[in-house]
Write an enzyme that holds these catalytic residues in place. Structure first.
Site, PDB file in Angstrom:
ATOM      1  N   CYS A  17     -14.612   1.419  28.139  1.00  0.00           N
ATOM      2  CA  CYS A  17     -15.289   0.134  27.950  1.00  0.00           C
ATOM      3  C   CYS A  17     -14.636  -0.525  26.735  1.00  0.00           C
ATOM      4  O   CYS A  17     -13.561  -0.089  26.308  1.00  0.00           O
ATOM      5  CB  CYS A  17     -16.806   0.310  27.792  1.00  0.00           C
ATOM      6  N   ASN A  20     -16.309   1.674  23.159  1.00  0.00           N
ATOM      7  CA  ASN A  20     -16.524   3.117  23.343  1.00  0.00           C
ATOM      8  C   ASN A  20     -17.734   3.620  22.556  1.00  0.00           C
ATOM      9  O   ASN A  20     -17.734   4.695  22.003  1.00  0.00           O
ATOM     10  CB  ASN A  20     -15.261   3.902  22.976  1.00  0.00           C
ATOM     11  N   CYS A  22     -21.157   2.408  23.935  1.00  0.00           N
ATOM     12  CA  CYS A  22     -22.317   2.269  24.830  1.00  0.00           C
ATOM     13  C   CYS A  22     -22.019   2.810  26.232  1.00  0.00           C
ATOM     14  O   CYS A  22     -22.477   3.882  26.610  1.00  0.00           O
ATOM     15  CB  CYS A  22     -22.771   0.811  24.939  1.00  0.00           C
ATOM     16  N   ARG A  23     -21.239   2.048  26.988  1.00  0.00           N
ATOM     17  CA  ARG A  23     -21.057   2.355  28.406  1.00  0.00           C
ATOM     18  C   ARG A  23     -20.173   3.564  28.667  1.00  0.00           C
ATOM     19  O   ARG A  23     -20.554   4.480  29.405  1.00  0.00           O
ATOM     20  CB  ARG A  23     -20.497   1.121  29.138  1.00  0.00           C
ATOM     21  N   SER A  24     -18.957   3.572  28.112  1.00  0.00           N
ATOM     22  CA  SER A  24     -18.049   4.684  28.433  1.00  0.00           C
ATOM     23  C   SER A  24     -18.507   6.026  27.865  1.00  0.00           C
ATOM     24  O   SER A  24     -18.355   7.041  28.547  1.00  0.00           O
ATOM     25  CB  SER A  24     -16.599   4.359  28.055  1.00  0.00           C
ATOM     26  N   ASP A 132     -22.408  -4.935  29.618  1.00  0.00           N
ATOM     27  CA  ASP A 132     -22.465  -4.430  28.253  1.00  0.00           C
ATOM     28  C   ASP A 132     -23.887  -4.622  27.713  1.00  0.00           C
ATOM     29  O   ASP A 132     -24.348  -5.751  27.579  1.00  0.00           O
ATOM     30  CB  ASP A 132     -21.461  -5.187  27.379  1.00  0.00           C
TER      31      ASP A 132
END
Length: 163
Positions: A17, A20, A22-24, A132
């Site tokens: 993301c 690096n 939150c999402r990934s 996000d």
């Protein structure tokens, strides 16, 4: 799901993301848990297209929601995508189209075919991108986790089928 993206040779997976945090890292934690539960021997990592959060732990909101569902974030630290990642990983799964564009700007041309949207593997959502959640509230982090769990299940199923 397109063509022959998943095959028996996929052993190293990178989730990406922007920052690096939150999402990934959530995808890394969820996918590692599900891969271990399914006895798949894989190397799983995550990175960001920018390095401003390097060495930081994942966002506390992402961790809270993930830990509530049984995922472990303890050893995950933010890092920026490196040139070696394109040769080291068999597939690179981006959270959104901007991540794809940013990755393709730095990836050697011969490695563009490794880069895909993670939600190509989702079965229960129509979304194509993981939004996000950074500037939103808890509901956004829960929704992101729902998307990631679904795409992880889809990818696990394809990896098991390929083996």
């Amino acid at each position: 799901m397109t063509g022959n993206i998943v095959n028996k040779d996929i052993k190293r997976i990178l989730f990406v993301c922007m920052g690096n945090i939150c999402r990934s890292p959530t995808a890394e934690a969820v996918f590692r848990h599900k891969a271990e539960r399914n006895k798949l021997d894989l190397t799983i990592d995550s990175a960001g297209t920018i390095g401003s959060h390097a060495r930081e732990k994942p966002d506390h909101r992402a961790q809270k929601i993930g830990i509530e569902r049984g995922y472990d974030f303890e050893k995950i630290r933010a890092r920026k995508v490196e040139l070696e990642d394109f040769t080291e990983f068999d597939i690179i799964l981006a959270m959104d189209e901007q991540n794809i564009k940013d990755l393709k700007k730095v990836a050697p041309v011969g490695y563009h075919d490794k880069i895909h949207l993670f939600l190509e593997f989702a079965n229960n959502f129509q979304d194509t991108e993981v939004p996000d959640p950074y500037y939103g509230g808890a509901r956004g982090f829960k929704y992101v986790l729902d998307l990631i769990e679904d795409a992880s299940d889809g990818l696990i199923a394809q990896l098991k089928k390929a083996r």
